[in-house]
Design a protein around this motif. Sequence first.
Motif, mmCIF file in Angstrom:
data_model
loop_
_atom_site.group_PDB
_atom_site.id
_atom_site.type_symbol
_atom_site.label_atom_id
_atom_site.label_comp_id
_atom_site.label_asym_id
_atom_site.label_seq_id
_atom_site.Cartn_x
_atom_site.Cartn_y
_atom_site.Cartn_z
ATOM 1 N N ALA A 202 -43.602 7.821 -31.589
ATOM 2 C CA ALA A 202 -43.471 9.189 -32.119
ATOM 3 C C ALA A 202 -42.029 9.397 -32.556
ATOM 4 O O ALA A 202 -41.272 10.168 -31.954
ATOM 5 C CB ALA A 202 -43.880 10.196 -31.046
ATOM 6 N N SER A 203 -41.643 8.699 -33.616
ATOM 7 C CA SER A 203 -40.249 8.749 -34.054
ATOM 8 C C SER A 203 -40.129 8.401 -35.528
ATOM 9 O O SER A 203 -40.856 7.545 -36.028
ATOM 10 C CB SER A 203 -39.423 7.750 -33.237
ATOM 11 N N GLY A 204 -39.154 9.066 -36.167
ATOM 12 C CA GLY A 204 -38.831 8.721 -37.543
ATOM 13 C C GLY A 204 -37.521 7.950 -37.602
ATOM 14 O O GLY A 204 -36.979 7.719 -38.675
ATOM 15 N N ARG B 32 -33.733 3.244 -36.119
ATOM 16 C CA ARG B 32 -33.090 2.512 -35.005
ATOM 17 C C ARG B 32 -34.069 2.286 -33.868
ATOM 18 O O ARG B 32 -34.104 1.240 -33.249
ATOM 19 C CB ARG B 32 -31.892 3.287 -34.454
ATOM 20 N N ARG B 33 -34.874 3.320 -33.567
ATOM 21 C CA ARG B 33 -35.822 3.170 -32.444
ATOM 22 C C ARG B 33 -36.860 2.094 -32.767
ATOM 23 O O ARG B 33 -37.197 1.276 -31.913
ATOM 24 C CB ARG B 33 -36.486 4.513 -32.132
ATOM 25 N N LEU B 34 -37.332 2.104 -34.001
ATOM 26 C CA LEU B 34 -38.307 1.087 -34.410
ATOM 27 C C LEU B 34 -37.667 -0.300 -34.307
ATOM 28 O O LEU B 34 -38.260 -1.224 -33.738
ATOM 29 C CB LEU B 34 -38.786 1.361 -35.843
ATOM 30 N N ASP C 100 -41.331 17.318 -25.548
ATOM 31 C CA ASP C 100 -41.817 18.137 -26.668
ATOM 32 C C ASP C 100 -42.253 17.254 -27.838
ATOM 33 O O ASP C 100 -43.275 17.503 -28.482
ATOM 34 C CB ASP C 100 -40.735 19.106 -27.158
ATOM 35 N N LYS C 101 -41.450 16.214 -28.129
ATOM 36 C CA LYS C 101 -41.802 15.305 -29.231
ATOM 37 C C LYS C 101 -43.116 14.593 -28.912
ATOM 38 O O LYS C 101 -43.988 14.456 -29.782
ATOM 39 C CB LYS C 101 -40.692 14.266 -29.441
ATOM 40 N N ALA C 102 -43.265 14.156 -27.650
ATOM 41 C CA ALA C 102 -44.497 13.443 -27.269
ATOM 42 C C ALA C 102 -45.704 14.371 -27.392
ATOM 43 O O ALA C 102 -46.743 13.976 -27.934
ATOM 44 C CB ALA C 102 -44.372 12.912 -25.844
ATOM 45 N N ALA D 220 -22.295 6.328 -34.707
ATOM 46 C CA ALA D 220 -23.313 5.302 -34.463
ATOM 47 C C ALA D 220 -22.597 4.089 -33.879
ATOM 48 O O ALA D 220 -21.824 3.432 -34.570
ATOM 49 C CB ALA D 220 -24.026 4.927 -35.759
ATOM 50 N N ILE D 221 -22.890 3.821 -32.610
ATOM 51 C CA ILE D 221 -22.194 2.708 -31.931
ATOM 52 C C ILE D 221 -22.535 1.363 -32.565
ATOM 53 O O ILE D 221 -21.754 0.413 -32.491
ATOM 54 C CB ILE D 221 -22.541 2.710 -30.419
ATOM 55 N N GLN D 222 -23.722 1.304 -33.213
ATOM 56 C CA GLN D 222 -24.162 0.029 -33.807
ATOM 57 C C GLN D 222 -23.451 -0.269 -35.122
ATOM 58 O O GLN D 222 -23.693 -1.313 -35.731
ATOM 59 C CB GLN D 222 -25.690 0.032 -34.007
HETATM 60 C C1 LIG Z 1 -24.903 8.129 -30.229
HETATM 61 C C2 LIG Z 1 -25.795 7.469 -31.235
HETATM 62 C C3 LIG Z 1 -26.921 8.076 -31.730
HETATM 63 N N1 LIG Z 1 -27.710 7.466 -32.639
HETATM 64 C C4 LIG Z 1 -28.913 8.112 -33.180
HETATM 65 C C5 LIG Z 1 -30.192 7.828 -32.395
HETATM 66 C C6 LIG Z 1 -31.098 8.929 -32.865
HETATM 67 O O1 LIG Z 1 -31.768 8.497 -34.059
HETATM 68 C C7 LIG Z 1 -30.140 10.054 -33.208
HETATM 69 C C8 LIG Z 1 -30.288 11.186 -32.228
HETATM 70 O O2 LIG Z 1 -31.264 12.059 -32.670
HETATM 71 P P1 LIG Z 1 -32.696 12.240 -31.994
HETATM 72 O O3 LIG Z 1 -33.072 13.684 -32.156
HETATM 73 O O4 LIG Z 1 -32.716 11.654 -30.619
HETATM 74 O O5 LIG Z 1 -33.666 11.337 -32.877
HETATM 75 P P2 LIG Z 1 -34.031 11.422 -34.422
HETATM 76 O O6 LIG Z 1 -34.209 12.832 -34.893
HETATM 77 O O7 LIG Z 1 -33.061 10.570 -35.200
HETATM 78 O O8 LIG Z 1 -35.428 10.650 -34.457
HETATM 79 P P3 LIG Z 1 -36.870 11.078 -33.848
HETATM 80 O O9 LIG Z 1 -36.755 12.423 -33.190
HETATM 81 O O10 LIG Z 1 -37.797 11.087 -35.030
HETATM 82 O O11 LIG Z 1 -37.196 9.955 -32.875
HETATM 83 O O12 LIG Z 1 -28.819 9.521 -33.138
HETATM 84 C C9 LIG Z 1 -27.401 6.187 -33.101
HETATM 85 O O13 LIG Z 1 -28.129 5.630 -33.941
HETATM 86 N N2 LIG Z 1 -26.291 5.568 -32.616
HETATM 87 C C10 LIG Z 1 -25.464 6.130 -31.704
HETATM 88 O O14 LIG Z 1 -24.466 5.513 -31.302
#
Ligand SMILES: Cc1cn([C@H]2C[C@H](O)[C@@H](COP(=O)(O)OP(=O)(O)OP(=O)(O)O)O2)c(=O)[nH]c1=O
Length: 207
Positions: A10-12, A15-17, A55-57, A161-163
């Motif tokens: 349940a994510s867009g 990075r999570r994917l 909430d997302k779930a 973004a740490i990556q």
């Molecule tokens: C601190 C940090 C955050 N992030 C990203 C992860 C998440 O995608 C975002 C935090 O926002 P989230 O609201 O957690 O996630 P999202 O809206 O991007 O995605 P979804 O709700 O659809 O799952 O920040 C990094 O990619 N690297 C980092 O170092």
Amino acid sequence: MPGRPKLILASGSPRRLALLQQAGIEPDKLVPAEIDETPVPRESPRKLALRLARDKASEATRRIRDDEDWQGAVLLAADTVVCVGRRILPKAETVDEAAACIRLLSGRSHRVYTGLCLVDQHERTRARLVETRVRFKRLGRDEIDAYLASGEWRGKAGGYAIQGIAGAFVVSLIGSYTNVVGLPLTEAVGLIAGTGYPVTFGWINQT
Ligand SMILES: Cc1cn([C@H]2C[C@H](O)[C@@H](COP(=O)(O)OP(=O)(O)OP(=O)(O)O)O2)c(=O)[nH]c1=O
């Protein structure tokens, strides 16, 4: 693999994917949840991360419940929150927000929380909260300006973004690295495995 439960992420967030795929797990479907992520007054960062993951779930489950894809499926949602003390940093959408975040994080320690919520085949939910402590070096004005110009902060909790480039700002990190990127893999894989999903299946013949 016949008979294995379907996995819905349940994510867009790409990075999570990518993190799940890195662990050899390929979700069958992506159902990004659309929820209001505004903290409620005096909500702690830990509570916020867990509440938003739940909430997302539940929002994604509600949307997919009538689909045939939901039959025997399990669903995973996550939310990442960056904070300095009790101060919750925004998911930076403008350069001004990102600048405020980066200036605050420069030369300091902060915490990153990711809430995870898994909904199993019987619609039981299980949640986890993972914490990582990160310390940034002190950043010069030129570094901050160049980072802001990179645009890498866009849509990221805490404005970095740490990556990416910001990996070079990190002096120390205590806890899970993947948690900071948005999906703590040890806990996410553990939750998925707990539903009977064969997590090790995708490891075979991985190069
Ligand atoms: C601190 C940090 C955050 N992030 C990203 C992860 C998440 O995608 C975002 C935090 O926002 P989230 O609201 O957690 O996630 P999202 O809206 O991007 O995605 P979804 O709700 O659809 O799952 O920040 C990094 O990619 N690297 C980092 O170092």
